[in-house]
Design an enzyme around this catalytic site. Structure first.
Site, mmCIF file in Angstrom:
data_model
loop_
_atom_site.group_PDB
_atom_site.id
_atom_site.type_symbol
_atom_site.label_atom_id
_atom_site.label_comp_id
_atom_site.label_asym_id
_atom_site.label_seq_id
_atom_site.Cartn_x
_atom_site.Cartn_y
_atom_site.Cartn_z
ATOM 1 N N LYS A 52 0.842 -1.208 0.000
ATOM 2 C CA LYS A 52 0.000 0.000 0.000
ATOM 3 C C LYS A 52 0.875 1.256 0.000
ATOM 4 O O LYS A 52 0.589 2.228 -0.695
ATOM 5 C CB LYS A 52 -0.946 -0.022 1.214
ATOM 6 C CG LYS A 52 -2.045 -1.080 1.071
ATOM 7 C CD LYS A 52 -2.839 -1.305 2.349
ATOM 8 C CE LYS A 52 -3.803 -2.485 2.168
ATOM 9 N NZ LYS A 52 -4.559 -2.812 3.387
ATOM 10 N N GLN A 100 -4.869 -1.868 9.603
ATOM 11 C CA GLN A 100 -4.685 -3.167 8.951
ATOM 12 C C GLN A 100 -5.243 -4.286 9.828
ATOM 13 O O GLN A 100 -4.954 -4.349 11.024
ATOM 14 C CB GLN A 100 -3.191 -3.392 8.642
ATOM 15 C CG GLN A 100 -2.906 -4.632 7.815
ATOM 16 C CD GLN A 100 -3.494 -4.582 6.399
ATOM 17 O OE1 GLN A 100 -3.631 -3.512 5.809
ATOM 18 N NE2 GLN A 100 -3.846 -5.728 5.860
ATOM 19 N N ASP A 123 -11.096 2.358 3.713
ATOM 20 C CA ASP A 123 -11.332 0.916 3.550
ATOM 21 C C ASP A 123 -12.815 0.623 3.309
ATOM 22 O O ASP A 123 -13.167 -0.486 2.882
ATOM 23 C CB ASP A 123 -10.917 0.168 4.829
ATOM 24 C CG ASP A 123 -9.577 -0.536 4.699
ATOM 25 O OD1 ASP A 123 -9.218 -0.919 3.572
ATOM 26 O OD2 ASP A 123 -8.911 -0.732 5.728
HETATM 27 N N1 GUN Z 1 -6.744 -7.243 5.915
HETATM 28 C C1 GUN Z 1 -7.010 -7.962 4.806
HETATM 29 N N2 GUN Z 1 -7.552 -7.167 3.859
HETATM 30 C C2 GUN Z 1 -7.630 -5.933 4.387
HETATM 31 C C3 GUN Z 1 -8.090 -4.683 3.888
HETATM 32 O O1 GUN Z 1 -8.568 -4.540 2.757
HETATM 33 N N3 GUN Z 1 -7.985 -3.624 4.750
HETATM 34 C C4 GUN Z 1 -7.502 -3.758 6.001
HETATM 35 N N4 GUN Z 1 -7.470 -2.670 6.779
HETATM 36 N N5 GUN Z 1 -7.071 -4.888 6.496
HETATM 37 C C5 GUN Z 1 -7.136 -5.976 5.682
#
Ligand code: GUN
Length: 295
Positions: A52, A100, A123
């Site tokens: 990211k 996350q 998100d």
């Molecule tokens: N863990 C697995 N996929 C995601 C996601 O798209 N966002 C976040 N914050 N955590 C994750």
């Protein structure tokens, strides 16, 4: 059979976003800023967050990483995490942020998600965004389903009038994707079936799919006999499986048994290089929207 190249499509979208960011800069507007909170050192989470941050660089965004340690001897207090979220909510420099997942088990994930300001929830996990998305209002869309819809659009695969079968009912993939696919509109308009662990005769249902989305996290589970000839197959699974031929000792495997299923498909996404890069680019799209809303 045509391979759906998520990596290439994601690169195209990142280039489009970078152009928009350059135009913002030329107009004297602020660089979009995405922050991420990472707790602990889970290998999968570390690599998602690193990807990211790299995508932020490619799009011309600013990024910040806020790390917390949490061990059995010294577990992170939920209060500490809530305070960090409150600071990000109040920080005028931050356009959007993510926490996350997964979080350590002693932390109430839902309480954390609900502490995020919906206007910064890039998100799309906050109930406000989930609710707005389910009734077709402007909102931050959950990144993985948003990426899948965009991938289909760019490959000219319309869900309209199609039988879409989604295997997996998670809050971050199956449920929001079902809502998007059934939405009224030319990019959606599908007839949607969601299957899960209590679905009897799963293969009878998956064989009806014109578009089959596999999102249950069971590597190689979807076999050729479960797929209709000419179907489009979208594989969301990304499980680390042991692989002694790799230096790391593992490789990513999808939910679809790719080698036997691919010859039956009209289109299929690979793992890696299919849905994964589109998820990250969707987060970038949401962050740009968040920045635009704050101009
Ligand atoms: N863990 C697995 N996929 C995601 C996601 O798209 N966002 C976040 N914050 N955590 C994750």
């Amino acid at each position: 059979m045509q391979l759906i190249d998520g990596k290439n499509t994601a690169a195209e979208i990142k280039a489009e976003i970078a152009e928009k960011v350059a135009a913002r800069k030329a107009a004297g507007k602020k660089q979009p800023h995405l922050a991420a909170i990472l707790v602990g050192h889970d290998g999968g989470s570390e690599s998602y967050v690193a990807n990211k941050i790299k995508a932020c660089e490619e799009c011309g965004f600013r990024s910040s990483l806020i790390r917390f340690e949490s061990t059995e001897e010294a577990p992170l207090q939920e209060k500490t995490l809530l305070e960090a979220i409150a600071r990000l909510n109040a920080d005028p420099d931050v356009d959007g942020f993510i926490v996350q997942l997964p979080l350590p088990r002693h932390i109430d994930e839902q309480r954390i998600i609900e502490a995020i300001d919906p206007a910064k929830d890039v998100d799309g996990f906050h109930p406000t965004n989930v609710g707005r998305q389910s009734i077709g209002l402007p909102c931050f869309h959950s990144a993985t389903p948003y990426g899948i819809m965009e991938l289909l659009r760019r490959y000219g695969i319309s869900p309209r009038g199609k039988q879409v079968v989604i295997v997996g009912r998670s809050n971050i993939v199956g449920k929001p994707l079902a809502a998007m696919m059934m939405q009224k509109g030319s990019d959606a308009d599908a007839t949607v079936t969601v299957c899960h662990s209590a679905t009897p005769n799963l293969a009878d249902v998956t064989r009806r799919a014109d578009i089959l989305v596999c999102a249950m996290g069971r590597p190689g589970f979807i076999s050729a006999d479960m797929v209709k000839d000419g179907a489009t197959v979208i594989d969301v699974g990304t499980t680390r499986v042991p692989d002694a031929t790799r230096k790391s000792g593992w490789r990513l495997r999808g939910d679809v048994d790719f080698d036997t299923v691919a010859p039956k498909c009209s289109f299929i996404t690979p793992v890696p290089g299919g849905v994964g890069p589109m998820t990250i680019v969707s987060l970038m799209r949401n962050t740009l929207i968040a920045a635009e809303q704050r101009d």
